[in-house]
Design a protein around this motif. Structure first.
Motif, PDB file in Angstrom:
ATOM      1  N   ASP A  87       0.659  -1.175   0.244  1.00  0.00           N
ATOM      2  CA  ASP A  87       0.045  -0.228  -0.129  1.00  0.00           C
ATOM      3  C   ASP A  87       1.224   1.393   0.183  1.00  0.00           C
ATOM      4  O   ASP A  87       2.259   1.171  -0.247  1.00  0.00           O
ATOM      5  N   GLU A  88       0.321   2.587   0.280  1.00  0.00           N
ATOM      6  CA  GLU A  88       0.892   3.839   0.101  1.00  0.00           C
ATOM      7  C   GLU A  88       2.441   3.574   1.482  1.00  0.00           C
ATOM      8  O   GLU A  88       3.266   3.690   0.674  1.00  0.00           O
ATOM      9  N   THR A  89       2.054   3.207   2.697  1.00  0.00           N
ATOM     10  CA  THR A  89       2.698   2.816   3.466  1.00  0.00           C
ATOM     11  C   THR A  89       4.099   2.798   3.537  1.00  0.00           C
ATOM     12  O   THR A  89       4.851   3.085   3.335  1.00  0.00           O
ATOM     13  N   LYS A  90       3.304   1.288   2.480  1.00  0.00           N
ATOM     14  CA  LYS A  90       4.694   0.571   1.618  1.00  0.00           C
ATOM     15  C   LYS A  90       5.376   0.926   0.652  1.00  0.00           C
ATOM     16  O   LYS A  90       6.859   0.537   1.396  1.00  0.00           O
ATOM     17  N   LEU A  91       4.971   1.510  -0.092  1.00  0.00           N
ATOM     18  CA  LEU A  91       5.621   2.694  -1.318  1.00  0.00           C
ATOM     19  C   LEU A  91       6.792   3.417  -0.938  1.00  0.00           C
ATOM     20  O   LEU A  91       7.761   2.990  -0.854  1.00  0.00           O
ATOM     21  N   ILE A  92       6.537   4.119   1.044  1.00  0.00           N
ATOM     22  CA  ILE A  92       7.059   4.818   1.590  1.00  0.00           C
ATOM     23  C   ILE A  92       8.362   4.624   1.910  1.00  0.00           C
ATOM     24  O   ILE A  92       9.016   5.025   1.862  1.00  0.00           O
ATOM     25  N   VAL A  93       7.687   4.138   2.798  1.00  0.00           N
ATOM     26  CA  VAL A  93       9.018   3.251   3.514  1.00  0.00           C
ATOM     27  C   VAL A  93      10.048   2.437   3.020  1.00  0.00           C
ATOM     28  O   VAL A  93      11.287   2.102   3.222  1.00  0.00           O
ATOM     29  N   ASP A  94      10.140   1.893   1.646  1.00  0.00           N
ATOM     30  CA  ASP A  94       9.965   0.735   0.806  1.00  0.00           C
ATOM     31  C   ASP A  94      11.309   1.664   0.061  1.00  0.00           C
ATOM     32  O   ASP A  94      12.404   1.740  -0.563  1.00  0.00           O
ATOM     33  N   THR A  95      10.486   2.500  -0.230  1.00  0.00           N
ATOM     34  CA  THR A  95      11.554   3.953  -1.091  1.00  0.00           C
ATOM     35  C   THR A  95      12.599   4.944  -0.041  1.00  0.00           C
ATOM     36  O   THR A  95      13.884   4.771  -1.168  1.00  0.00           O
ATOM     37  N   GLY A  96      12.477   4.822   1.299  1.00  0.00           N
ATOM     38  CA  GLY A  96      13.409   5.368   2.006  1.00  0.00           C
ATOM     39  C   GLY A  96      14.467   4.374   2.339  1.00  0.00           C
ATOM     40  O   GLY A  96      15.488   4.422   2.647  1.00  0.00           O
ATOM     41  N   ILE A  97      14.201   3.048   2.061  1.00  0.00           N
ATOM     42  CA  ILE A  97      15.111   1.650   2.435  1.00  0.00           C
ATOM     43  C   ILE A  97      15.751   1.699   1.203  1.00  0.00           C
ATOM     44  O   ILE A  97      16.984   1.348   1.230  1.00  0.00           O
ATOM     45  N   ALA A  98      15.691   2.133   0.418  1.00  0.00           N
ATOM     46  CA  ALA A  98      15.998   1.675  -0.904  1.00  0.00           C
ATOM     47  C   ALA A  98      17.147   2.986  -1.130  1.00  0.00           C
ATOM     48  O   ALA A  98      18.235   2.902  -1.638  1.00  0.00           O
ATOM     49  N   LEU A  99      16.302   4.028  -0.382  1.00  0.00           N
ATOM     50  CA  LEU A  99      17.389   5.423  -0.915  1.00  0.00           C
ATOM     51  C   LEU A  99      18.696   4.839   0.955  1.00  0.00           C
ATOM     52  O   LEU A  99      19.668   5.581   0.194  1.00  0.00           O
ATOM     53  N   ALA A 100      18.365   4.490   1.676  1.00  0.00           N
ATOM     54  CA  ALA A 100      19.044   4.074   2.391  1.00  0.00           C
ATOM     55  C   ALA A 100      21.026   2.950   1.876  1.00  0.00           C
ATOM     56  O   ALA A 100      21.622   3.595   2.776  1.00  0.00           O
ATOM     57  N   ARG A 101      19.652   2.042   1.484  1.00  0.00           N
ATOM     58  CA  ARG A 101      20.738   1.409   0.783  1.00  0.00           C
ATOM     59  C   ARG A 101      21.446   1.720   0.169  1.00  0.00           C
ATOM     60  O   ARG A 101      22.977   1.745  -0.188  1.00  0.00           O
ATOM     61  N   LEU A 102      21.429   2.862  -0.622  1.00  0.00           N
ATOM     62  CA  LEU A 102      22.207   3.090  -2.122  1.00  0.00           C
ATOM     63  C   LEU A 102      22.861   4.518  -1.519  1.00  0.00           C
ATOM     64  O   LEU A 102      24.117   4.915  -1.456  1.00  0.00           O
ATOM     65  N   GLY A 103      22.887   4.913   0.161  1.00  0.00           N
ATOM     66  CA  GLY A 103      23.276   5.512   1.085  1.00  0.00           C
ATOM     67  C   GLY A 103      23.177   7.471   1.127  1.00  0.00           C
ATOM     68  O   GLY A 103      24.048   7.669   1.593  1.00  0.00           O
ATOM     69  N   ASP A 104      22.084   7.307   0.537  1.00  0.00           N
ATOM     70  CA  ASP A 104      21.345   8.672   0.958  1.00  0.00           C
ATOM     71  C   ASP A 104      20.773   8.771   1.854  1.00  0.00           C
ATOM     72  O   ASP A 104      19.305   8.622   1.553  1.00  0.00           O
ATOM     73  N   ALA A 105      21.308   8.392   3.156  1.00  0.00           N
ATOM     74  CA  ALA A 105      20.734   8.810   4.338  1.00  0.00           C
ATOM     75  C   ALA A 105      19.843  10.581   4.560  1.00  0.00           C
ATOM     76  O   ALA A 105      18.364   9.909   4.986  1.00  0.00           O
ATOM     77  N   GLN A 106      20.119  11.297   4.646  1.00  0.00           N
ATOM     78  CA  GLN A 106      19.475  12.279   4.259  1.00  0.00           C
ATOM     79  C   GLN A 106      18.062  13.071   3.267  1.00  0.00           C
ATOM     80  O   GLN A 106      16.532  12.952   4.629  1.00  0.00           O
ATOM     81  N   ARG A 107      17.657  11.656   2.881  1.00  0.00           N
ATOM     82  CA  ARG A 107      16.644  11.920   1.749  1.00  0.00           C
ATOM     83  C   ARG A 107      16.193  10.802   2.338  1.00  0.00           C
ATOM     84  O   ARG A 107      13.998  10.415   2.694  1.00  0.00           O
ATOM     85  N   ALA A 108      16.237   9.798   2.808  1.00  0.00           N
ATOM     86  CA  ALA A 108      15.768   7.857   3.203  1.00  0.00           C
ATOM     87  C   ALA A 108      15.041   8.536   4.203  1.00  0.00           C
ATOM     88  O   ALA A 108      14.063   7.708   4.855  1.00  0.00           O
ATOM     89  N   GLU A 109      16.081   9.133   5.859  1.00  0.00           N
ATOM     90  CA  GLU A 109      15.056   9.376   7.236  1.00  0.00           C
ATOM     91  C   GLU A 109      14.130   9.706   7.493  1.00  0.00           C
ATOM     92  O   GLU A 109      12.833   8.929   7.953  1.00  0.00           O
ATOM     93  N   PRO A 110      13.074  11.190   6.749  1.00  0.00           N
ATOM     94  CA  PRO A 110      12.353  11.143   6.418  1.00  0.00           C
ATOM     95  C   PRO A 110      11.228   9.984   5.883  1.00  0.00           C
ATOM     96  O   PRO A 110      10.024   9.956   6.815  1.00  0.00           O
ATOM     97  N   LEU A 111      11.639   9.314   5.417  1.00  0.00           N
ATOM     98  CA  LEU A 111      10.349   8.779   4.415  1.00  0.00           C
ATOM     99  C   LEU A 111      10.379   7.195   5.594  1.00  0.00           C
ATOM    100  O   LEU A 111       9.164   6.826   5.555  1.00  0.00           O
ATOM    101  N   ILE A 112      11.501   6.558   6.158  1.00  0.00           N
ATOM    102  CA  ILE A 112      11.265   5.682   6.910  1.00  0.00           C
ATOM    103  C   ILE A 112      10.465   5.883   7.825  1.00  0.00           C
ATOM    104  O   ILE A 112       9.987   5.266   9.079  1.00  0.00           O
ATOM    105  N   ALA A 113      11.028   7.645   8.480  1.00  0.00           N
ATOM    106  CA  ALA A 113      10.182   7.574   9.929  1.00  0.00           C
ATOM    107  C   ALA A 113       8.661   8.057   9.313  1.00  0.00           C
ATOM    108  O   ALA A 113       7.889   7.427  10.105  1.00  0.00           O
ATOM    109  N   GLU A 114       8.843   8.478   8.382  1.00  0.00           N
ATOM    110  CA  GLU A 114       7.086   8.410   8.086  1.00  0.00           C
ATOM    111  C   GLU A 114       6.510   7.207   8.054  1.00  0.00           C
ATOM    112  O   GLU A 114       4.853   6.740   8.511  1.00  0.00           O
TER     113      GLU A 114
END
Length: 438
Positions: free
Chosen positions: A320-347
């Motif tokens: 769902d939308e929540t899973k899309l948001i958090v998985d986007t954050g995880i993908a960015l965290a795996r990539l090393g883009d922590a600044q963009r990843a943090e608010p998405l995973i937190a949300e």
């Protein structure tokens, strides 16, 4: 190769001891072998003979110079020493299941010249007792599968493996004894149970066994011509390959899953999930442009899926939308883009249901990882404590493994107060924290 000598049962007091149970839970075979020597009087040469090893290898394991990781060897140790499978996170071993020795009495020789051969096991006996499969049988089995998935989400998949594998064997036996149109439905159930068994072993970090069950699910769905479900299984295998350190394989499997799903027509929600699997693989490969493109395709197809949710398979509706948001954050965290990843995973973590304990534990770990990547030590340890608390409520070696991995990343900050507090909490919750090997 000759058969190993028969094992005698381990002392009940040893099996009941907390030290033994903890050693088995952690698969600490150095401790297991030492306890067997001290408490059961089995010396290394005897252990080696029972487990199909050399005495020198047993000695190296007891000294901590070697470890056991391959599932086949672990199963051999369980069988050789008569360690109940559940203690080591395995399915019930064959010798744990009582053997029926009087099944010939089902057809007494005095009353008829026809004889009934002895049942080969419990599954065969159940099939004989049940007779013909009915729609009620299918409804009950589907209900069990749905319940397994709920329990997997809430409590982890590792403890479900014996029950799921037992159900899979039972359904497979029914398939062999059913010649009606219901066989097609049984094949679908068997494919789902094989995927669920694979997922349980994946959650237990027993990747080779998980791959065996995923392959079985793939073959069953291929035999039925169910290409969408094949895509589903391939997506699971892609995620496992990412965790198993094979991102190139993960990418290949994700792309193959997409091709397979496309052959079934327009399924935007399925494609959205599969594009995210692709993004995970690209992120692990540190291919930033491709990762961002896959995330963009996942978002676009998700938006298009909103008008077709009722047509999506039930197994993908978790995305769902929540899973899309958090998985986007995880993908960015795996990539090393922590600044963009943090608010998405937190949300995503804020939105998730409390009942989704394992998912919340994973996402708290990824939030802590993104915060640590930015040098936010206090925030990272706070998020890691949430992951730790949630990990204590689920039986998921994957979750526990993530917590230990995060702890190892804290090594450079071992004298900082937040880390000391986190380690204390970790000792209280999971036992003694493990330090990375030098």
């Amino acid at each position: 190769m000759s058969e190993p000598p028969a094992a005698r049962a381990l002392p009940p007091e040893l099996l009941a001891s907390s030290e033994w149970q903890e050693a088995c839970r952690r698969r600490d075979f150095a401790c297991v072998f030492r306890l067997v020597k001290v408490k059961a009087g089995l010396y290394p040469s005897r252990i080696a003979a029972l487990c199909g090893m050399t005495p020198s290898r047993v000695g190296e394991i007891m000294a901590g110079r070697r470890s056991l990781a391959h599932i086949d060897v672990i199963e051999r140790v369980a069988d050789g020493l008569r360690i109940p499978g559940a203690m080591l996170g395995l399915a019930h071993r064959p010798w744990e299941i009582p053997v029926l020795t009087h099944t010939r009495q089902l057809a007494p020789a005095k009353e008829s010249k026809r004889t009934v051969p002895p049942a080969e096991g419990l599954d065969d006996l159940l099939a004989l007792a049940d007779g013909q499969v009915t729609h009620s049988t299918l409804i009950a089995l589907r209900s069990s599968v749905e319940d397994y998935w709920r329990r997997d989400d809430q409590h982890g998949g590792a403890p479900l493996r014996p029950a799921v594998v037992g159900h899979l064997r039972y359904v497979s036996q029914l398939m062999r004894t059913t010649d009606t149109q219901l066989r097609h439905d049984l094949e679908a159930l068997a494919a789902e149970l094989a995927r669920l068994a694979g997922w349980g072993y994946f959650d237990a970090r027993q990747y080779s066994t998980a791959r065996t069950y995923f392959t079985q699910a793939l073959k069953l769905s291929h035999g039925r011509g169910d290409r969408l479900f094949m895509a589903n299984v391939l997506s699971c295998m892609s995620l496992q390959a990412t965790y198993d350190g094979n991102p190139t394989d993960a990418l290949t499997l994700a792309c193959k899953a997409q091709d397979t799903a496309r052959a079934s027509g327009d399924q935007p929600l399925v494609m959205s999930m599969l594009h995210m699997r692709e993004a995970f693989a690209h992120a692990t490969l540190r291919d930033a442009p491709s990762c961002h493109q896959a995330i963009g395709r996942s978002r676009e197809t998700y938006e298009r899926a909103q008008d077709q949710l009722s047509e999506a398979p039930s197994w993908v509706r978790y995305f769902d939308e929540t899973k899309l948001i958090v998985d986007t954050g995880i993908a960015l965290a795996r990539l090393g883009d922590a600044q963009r990843a943090e608010p998405l995973i937190a949300e995503g973590l804020r939105r998730e249901k409390v009942a989704q304990q394992r998912g919340r534990a994973f996402h708290a770990f990824w939030l802590a990882t993104a915060q640590l990547q930015q040098g936010k030590l206090d925030h990272a340890c706070h998020s890691a404590r949430l992951a730790l608390d949630l990990a204590a409520t689920v039986d998921s070696p994957r979750v526990a493994g993530h917590v230990h991995e995060f702890h190892q990343r804290l090594e450079p900050y071992s004298r900082e107060a937040p880390v000391i507090a986190f380690e204390q909490r970790m000792r209280e919750t999971l036992g003694r924290p493990s330090r990375p090997h030098p």
